[in-house]
Design a protein around this motif. Structure first.
Motif, mmCIF file in Angstrom:
data_model
loop_
_atom_site.group_PDB
_atom_site.id
_atom_site.type_symbol
_atom_site.label_atom_id
_atom_site.label_comp_id
_atom_site.label_asym_id
_atom_site.label_seq_id
_atom_site.Cartn_x
_atom_site.Cartn_y
_atom_site.Cartn_z
ATOM 1 N N LEU A 52 34.144 16.094 23.157
ATOM 2 C CA LEU A 52 35.239 17.072 23.236
ATOM 3 C C LEU A 52 34.675 18.480 23.471
ATOM 4 N N ALA A 53 33.624 18.829 22.714
ATOM 5 C CA ALA A 53 32.997 20.149 22.890
ATOM 6 C C ALA A 53 32.422 20.275 24.302
ATOM 7 N N THR A 54 31.821 19.198 24.792
ATOM 8 C CA THR A 54 31.255 19.189 26.148
ATOM 9 C C THR A 54 32.346 19.501 27.167
ATOM 10 N N GLU A 55 33.505 18.859 26.999
ATOM 11 C CA GLU A 55 34.613 19.070 27.934
ATOM 12 C C GLU A 55 35.114 20.513 27.891
ATOM 13 N N ILE A 56 35.225 21.069 26.673
ATOM 14 C CA ILE A 56 35.754 22.432 26.566
ATOM 15 C C ILE A 56 34.792 23.439 27.199
ATOM 16 N N VAL A 57 33.501 23.226 26.972
ATOM 17 C CA VAL A 57 32.513 24.113 27.600
ATOM 18 C C VAL A 57 32.623 23.992 29.129
ATOM 19 N N CYS A 58 32.880 22.779 29.614
ATOM 20 C CA CYS A 58 33.036 22.580 31.068
ATOM 21 C C CYS A 58 34.289 23.294 31.582
ATOM 22 N N VAL A 59 35.373 23.255 30.813
ATOM 23 C CA VAL A 59 36.595 23.969 31.207
ATOM 24 C C VAL A 59 36.270 25.460 31.348
ATOM 25 N N LEU A 60 35.599 26.016 30.319
ATOM 26 C CA LEU A 60 35.309 27.456 30.307
ATOM 27 C C LEU A 60 34.384 27.847 31.453
ATOM 28 N N ARG A 61 33.371 27.029 31.708
ATOM 29 C CA ARG A 61 32.426 27.344 32.783
ATOM 30 C C ARG A 61 33.100 27.290 34.156
ATOM 31 N N TYR A 62 33.896 26.229 34.382
ATOM 32 C CA TYR A 62 34.593 26.127 35.663
ATOM 33 C C TYR A 62 35.619 27.256 35.834
ATOM 34 N N LYS A 63 36.266 27.671 34.753
ATOM 35 C CA LYS A 63 37.235 28.782 34.843
ATOM 36 C C LYS A 63 36.516 30.070 35.208
ATOM 37 N N ARG A 64 35.412 30.300 34.517
ATOM 38 C CA ARG A 64 34.613 31.501 34.797
ATOM 39 C C ARG A 64 34.209 31.503 36.287
ATOM 40 N N HIS A 65 33.744 30.354 36.764
ATOM 41 C CA HIS A 65 33.318 30.261 38.157
ATOM 42 C C HIS A 65 34.499 30.437 39.110
ATOM 43 N N LEU A 82 38.705 25.346 40.089
ATOM 44 C CA LEU A 82 39.931 25.315 39.280
ATOM 45 C C LEU A 82 40.400 23.869 39.062
ATOM 46 N N GLU A 83 40.313 23.094 40.138
ATOM 47 C CA GLU A 83 40.709 21.682 40.038
ATOM 48 C C GLU A 83 39.863 20.961 38.982
ATOM 49 N N HIS A 84 38.575 21.241 39.000
ATOM 50 C CA HIS A 84 37.691 20.614 38.013
ATOM 51 C C HIS A 84 38.014 21.099 36.607
ATOM 52 N N ALA A 85 38.262 22.404 36.471
ATOM 53 C CA ALA A 85 38.597 22.952 35.139
ATOM 54 C C ALA A 85 39.806 22.209 34.571
ATOM 55 N N SER A 119 26.680 19.802 27.422
ATOM 56 C CA SER A 119 26.456 20.613 28.616
ATOM 57 C C SER A 119 26.446 22.089 28.222
ATOM 58 N N GLN A 120 25.933 22.922 29.139
ATOM 59 C CA GLN A 120 25.778 24.338 28.800
ATOM 60 C C GLN A 120 26.729 25.230 29.583
ATOM 61 N N TYR A 121 26.911 26.423 29.023
ATOM 62 C CA TYR A 121 27.747 27.423 29.684
ATOM 63 C C TYR A 121 26.815 28.400 30.392
ATOM 64 N N VAL A 122 26.689 28.260 31.705
ATOM 65 C CA VAL A 122 25.844 29.191 32.471
ATOM 66 C C VAL A 122 26.729 29.839 33.518
ATOM 67 N N GLU A 123 26.726 31.189 33.521
ATOM 68 C CA GLU A 123 27.664 31.894 34.399
ATOM 69 C C GLU A 123 27.269 31.819 35.874
ATOM 70 N N GLY A 124 26.015 32.063 36.175
ATOM 71 C CA GLY A 124 25.565 32.016 37.573
ATOM 72 C C GLY A 124 25.987 33.276 38.323
ATOM 73 N N ALA A 125 25.028 33.883 39.075
ATOM 74 C CA ALA A 125 25.329 35.152 39.758
ATOM 75 C C ALA A 125 25.905 34.930 41.143
ATOM 76 N N THR A 126 25.459 33.882 41.817
ATOM 77 C CA THR A 126 25.944 33.633 43.185
ATOM 78 C C THR A 126 26.700 32.309 43.216
ATOM 79 N N LEU A 127 27.391 32.098 44.321
ATOM 80 C CA LEU A 127 28.165 30.869 44.479
ATOM 81 C C LEU A 127 27.251 29.634 44.374
ATOM 82 N N VAL A 128 26.093 29.733 45.040
ATOM 83 C CA VAL A 128 25.157 28.602 45.020
ATOM 84 C C VAL A 128 24.675 28.337 43.591
ATOM 85 N N GLU A 129 24.393 29.412 42.858
ATOM 86 C CA GLU A 129 23.942 29.238 41.463
ATOM 87 C C GLU A 129 25.033 28.576 40.623
#
Ligand SMILES: [Fe+2]
Ligand SMILES: [Fe+2]
Length: 201
Positions: A52-65, A82-85, A119-129
């Protein structure tokens, strides 16, 4: 004199329906968890809370992206994020529901969320990152959910089927991120060459 072999009794699926009914009655307050539940309930709940925590972190990371995607390719990719989030949110909901069915508490406490998550929450500076980080996170989810599925085995087939369903979806996500990474990588290389050619002329 030959004796006829005795016909083998057919295997019965329900050995003692009375016993099953009695157990169901005794533990009626346990809800969906019956006396026949073979899993180690506390461990299953803990493992599902990590998923569950893994999924929530994935939601937050995909939203940020989704909100921070920039560059020429950003629009289509941002839509994909957004679709993935939204799909990760759907996974989180289904896992939380299962935890409640098992009489557990879905852990939605923001404190410690990142350390409960695989999974981790990594923001990434560029689209590729960003795409690369999402691909890594999906691969982590695939590894850890496969482990959870192996652990659940036949002891909790409902939780196992749920995790198998989610795993199939994470595999699609990973494949989509890989395709994006490859196609954007190609485009960027081409743009770079065009810039070099223009600068040289
Ligand atoms: Fe997910
Ligand atoms: Fe995913």
């Amino acid at each position: 004199m030959t004796t006829k072999p005795m016909p083998k009794p057919k295997p019965t699926f329900v050995a003692d329906i009375e016993e099953i009914r009695k157990r169901a009655r005794q533990h009626i307050l346990d809800g969906a968890v019956t006396g026949g539940y073979k899993g180690d309930r506390q461990t299953v709940i803990r493992v599902l809370n990590e998923a569950l925590a893994t999924e929530i972190v994935c939601v937050l990371r995909y939203k940020r992206h989704h909100y921070t995607a920039k560059g020429i390719h950003s629009q289509a990719v941002a839509e994909e994020f957004l679709e993935h989030a939204n799909e990760e949110q759907g996974h989180a909901d289904r896992i939380a529901e299962r935890i409640v069915q098992l009489d557990g508490d879905p852990d939605l406490n923001p404190e410690g969320l990142a350390s409960r998550s695989h999974s981790q929450y990594v923001e990434g500076a560029t689209l590729v990152e960003m795409i690369r980080e999402d691909l890594i996170a999906e691969r982590i989810a695939i590894e850890s959910y496969s482990e959870i599925i192996r652990y659940l085995g036949d002891n909790d087939s409902t939780s196992r089927r749920l995790m198998e369903d989610i795993l199939a979806n994470e595999e699609e996500h990973a494949e989509e991120m890989k395709t994006l990474l490859e196609s954007i990588g190609e485009d960027e290389k081409r743009d770079e060459k065009t810039r070099e050619r223009k600068a040289a002329s």
